[in-house]
Design a protein around this motif. Sequence first.
Motif, short mmCIF file in Angstrom:
data_model
loop_
_atom_site.label_atom_id
_atom_site.label_comp_id
_atom_site.label_asym_id
_atom_site.label_seq_id
_atom_site.Cartn_x
_atom_site.Cartn_y
_atom_site.Cartn_z
N LEU A 17 38.31 30.86 35.25
CA LEU A 17 38.86 31.79 33.89
C LEU A 17 40.42 32.21 34.55
O LEU A 17 41.06 32.37 33.63
N HIS A 18 40.72 32.22 35.73
CA HIS A 18 41.88 32.67 36.34
C HIS A 18 42.90 31.76 35.88
O HIS A 18 43.82 31.88 34.97
N TRP A 19 42.74 30.30 36.05
CA TRP A 19 43.64 29.48 35.90
C TRP A 19 43.93 29.10 34.26
O TRP A 19 44.84 28.55 33.55
N ALA A 172 54.98 41.48 40.45
CA ALA A 172 54.49 42.20 41.55
C ALA A 172 52.87 41.47 42.12
O ALA A 172 52.67 41.04 43.36
N HIS A 173 52.22 40.71 41.22
CA HIS A 173 50.96 39.72 41.43
C HIS A 173 51.61 38.69 42.39
O HIS A 173 50.94 38.29 43.39
N LEU A 174 52.65 38.11 41.96
CA LEU A 174 53.12 36.80 42.95
C LEU A 174 53.74 37.26 44.03
O LEU A 174 53.48 36.39 45.11
N ARG A 184 45.07 30.00 48.62
CA ARG A 184 44.16 29.32 48.88
C ARG A 184 42.98 29.80 48.24
O ARG A 184 42.01 29.02 47.87
N ARG A 185 42.79 31.03 48.41
CA ARG A 185 41.62 31.60 47.68
C ARG A 185 41.20 31.52 46.23
O ARG A 185 40.15 31.61 46.00
N MET A 186 42.30 31.01 45.61
CA MET A 186 41.91 31.22 44.11
C MET A 186 42.11 29.48 43.85
O MET A 186 41.92 29.29 42.71
C1 HEM Z 1 48.67 35.09 33.57
C2 HEM Z 1 49.21 35.46 34.43
C3 HEM Z 1 48.11 35.75 35.63
C4 HEM Z 1 46.94 36.76 35.59
C5 HEM Z 1 46.67 37.71 33.94
C6 HEM Z 1 46.23 36.91 36.59
C7 HEM Z 1 45.33 37.76 37.10
C8 HEM Z 1 44.63 37.81 38.04
C9 HEM Z 1 43.39 38.72 38.41
C10 HEM Z 1 42.87 39.99 37.36
C11 HEM Z 1 43.13 38.33 39.72
C12 HEM Z 1 41.81 39.24 40.42
C13 HEM Z 1 40.61 38.53 40.41
C14 HEM Z 1 40.03 38.22 39.08
O1 HEM Z 1 39.70 39.40 38.55
O2 HEM Z 1 39.69 36.92 38.86
C15 HEM Z 1 43.90 37.51 40.22
C16 HEM Z 1 43.86 36.84 41.59
C17 HEM Z 1 44.91 36.07 41.97
N1 HEM Z 1 45.83 35.29 41.46
FE1 HEM Z 1 46.28 35.82 39.58
N2 HEM Z 1 47.08 36.19 37.55
C18 HEM Z 1 47.96 35.43 37.05
C19 HEM Z 1 48.72 34.48 37.41
C20 HEM Z 1 48.71 33.98 38.74
C21 HEM Z 1 49.68 33.00 39.33
C22 HEM Z 1 50.73 32.14 38.42
C23 HEM Z 1 49.21 32.81 40.61
C24 HEM Z 1 50.07 31.85 41.54
C25 HEM Z 1 50.84 30.87 41.44
C26 HEM Z 1 48.07 33.68 40.75
C27 HEM Z 1 47.55 33.58 42.08
C28 HEM Z 1 46.39 34.64 42.12
C29 HEM Z 1 45.58 34.55 43.57
C30 HEM Z 1 45.74 33.70 44.86
C31 HEM Z 1 44.62 35.44 43.47
C32 HEM Z 1 43.42 35.85 44.25
C33 HEM Z 1 44.11 36.92 45.52
C34 HEM Z 1 42.96 37.32 46.46
O3 HEM Z 1 43.15 36.95 47.36
O4 HEM Z 1 42.21 38.26 46.14
N3 HEM Z 1 47.92 34.37 39.72
N4 HEM Z 1 44.93 37.04 39.23
#
Ligand code: HEM
Length: 187
Positions: A17-19, A172-174, A184-186
């Motif tokens: 769902l994330h990717w 901020a997320h990045l 790696r966790r994702m």
């Molecule tokens: C459309 C853009 C993005 C959105 C809306 C988004 C949203 C989220 C959300 C809501 C989570 C929490 C886990 C969950 O609820 O599933 C999460 C976790 C994560 N995201 Fe994203 N994300 C986006 C882009 C990215 C990108 C571009 C990267 C890295 C290249 C990234 C890396 C991660 C990682 C590594 C986690 C896990 C963090 C942890 O260890 O808890 N995200 N993301």
Amino acid sequence: MTTTGDARGYRASQKALHWLTVLAVAAQLAVGYLLDLDGDCDPAGEDRSGGDTSDAEEERLDRLEDQCEARADDYDLLGGGFDLAELHLALGLTVLALGVVRPLWRRVAGLPPWSEHLSAGQRRLVHWTERALLLLLVVVPLSGIVLVATGDDAWLPLHVGAHVAFFVALAAHLSTNLRPVVLRRML
Ligand code: HEM
Ligand code: HEM
């Protein structure tokens, strides 16, 4: 965050769902910037019309302008062709669906324990940026739908502002998640 789920990282369903969301939003931003923002349908050369062009040329330019305006108004997914505006609507509805499903699935599937590589301050930042991102996944497409449903350009600043806010939350997320140990966790 709750502490249920796999201690090594997120579940396969959460990763998918994330990717999928990242792909849909990236495509949607590209399509958004390709849309003609000011709705300017004046074809090149129209400013020369008048004494400078023949009647046939003026008719051709008018036809081009009419076709462009018809396309700009066309958000009808079921009708005839499929243009950029309709692609923007279809992708927007996909993102909206993901924006609704993700927080629900997050509640059902739970989240893994915090990464030990995140400080207390970073955890607070992660907590709020994830909330902001999830909220904006709903607000950005909804502001687009309001814009199209009302046909009133006064709503455009809301749509533009919402996607700019999304960029801020994403930055901020990045800032916390782009490190290999966290990423790696994702994956
Ligand atoms: C459309 C853009 C993005 C959105 C809306 C988004 C949203 C989220 C959300 C809501 C989570 C929490 C886990 C969950 O609820 O599933 C999460 C976790 C994560 N995201 Fe994203 N994300 C986006 C882009 C990215 C990108 C571009 C990267 C890295 C290249 C990234 C890396 C991660 C990682 C590594 C986690 C896990 C963090 C942890 O260890 O808890 N995200 N993301
Ligand atoms: C995740 C969802 C969405 C994102 C990320 C997004 C993004 C964008 C972007 C980047 C622009 C260009 C703004 C600029 O150049 O500053 C735009 C314009 C626009 N969007 Fe969206 N959008 C989304 C959903 C929607 C939806 C669901 C609709 C409803 C059909 C919509 C309707 C529009 C309209 C009408 C414009 C202006 C186009 C024009 O004036 O020609 N958007 N969007």
